[in-house]
Design a protein around this motif. Structure first.
Motif, PDB file in Angstrom:
ATOM      1  N   ASN A   1      10.467 -38.268  50.573  1.00  0.00           N
ATOM      2  CA  ASN A   1       9.507 -38.897  51.363  1.00  0.00           C
ATOM      3  C   ASN A   1       9.893 -40.046  52.412  1.00  0.00           C
ATOM      4  OD1 ASN A   1       7.546 -37.219  50.604  1.00  0.00           O
ATOM      5  ND2 ASN A   1       6.807 -38.438  48.991  1.00  0.00           N
ATOM      6  N   ALA A   2      10.829 -40.704  51.854  1.00  0.00           N
ATOM      7  CA  ALA A   2      11.367 -41.724  52.341  1.00  0.00           C
ATOM      8  C   ALA A   2      12.278 -41.144  53.717  1.00  0.00           C
ATOM      9  CB  ALA A   2      12.368 -42.736  51.671  1.00  0.00           C
ATOM     10  N   LYS A   3      13.127 -40.155  53.415  1.00  0.00           N
ATOM     11  CA  LYS A   3      13.845 -39.620  54.235  1.00  0.00           C
ATOM     12  C   LYS A   3      12.957 -39.088  55.457  1.00  0.00           C
ATOM     13  CE  LYS A   3      17.593 -37.635  51.841  1.00  0.00           C
ATOM     14  NZ  LYS A   3      18.381 -36.119  51.507  1.00  0.00           N
ATOM     15  N   ARG A   4      11.788 -38.486  55.131  1.00  0.00           N
ATOM     16  CA  ARG A   4      11.019 -37.740  56.218  1.00  0.00           C
ATOM     17  C   ARG A   4      10.453 -39.082  57.030  1.00  0.00           C
ATOM     18  NH1 ARG A   4       9.149 -34.157  53.367  1.00  0.00           N
ATOM     19  NH2 ARG A   4       7.806 -35.224  51.907  1.00  0.00           N
ATOM     20  N   ASN A   5       9.900 -40.082  56.351  1.00  0.00           N
ATOM     21  CA  ASN A   5       9.510 -41.295  57.253  1.00  0.00           C
ATOM     22  C   ASN A   5      10.360 -41.986  57.895  1.00  0.00           C
ATOM     23  OD1 ASN A   5       6.829 -40.880  56.107  1.00  0.00           O
ATOM     24  ND2 ASN A   5       7.135 -42.119  54.200  1.00  0.00           N
ATOM     25  N   MET A   6      11.795 -41.891  57.680  1.00  0.00           N
ATOM     26  CA  MET A   6      12.894 -42.528  58.454  1.00  0.00           C
ATOM     27  C   MET A   6      13.480 -41.758  59.577  1.00  0.00           C
ATOM     28  SD  MET A   6      14.619 -44.806  55.405  1.00  0.00           S
ATOM     29  CE  MET A   6      15.905 -45.430  56.639  1.00  0.00           C
TER      30      MET A   6
END
Length: 61
Positions: free
Chosen positions: A29-34
């Motif tokens: 999720n963090a990768k997607r948001n970044m």
């Protein structure tokens, strides 16, 4: 982990997060948001993540 231009294999990033008590799903999720900040490239069969370098602003025309 990715500061100062370092690259880290996605697998190692997930392992380091797990050791810190962070789930793989949270990492994804963090990768997607970044997406605008985090880059990825494939070397052989392995994906590596890195922080994208800031591009200088384009001059106004």
């Amino acid at each position: 982990l990715l500061a100062d231009g370092k690259e880290l294999a996605s697998e190692d990033l997930v392992k380091a997060a797990a050791e810190a008590g962070i789930s793989e799903r949270t990492v994804q999720n963090a990768k997607r948001n970044m997406g605008g900040i985090l880059g990825a490239r494939r070397v052989g069969g392995q994906w590596y993540n890195f922080i994208k370098k800031k591009q200088p602003p384009e001059p106004a025309s």
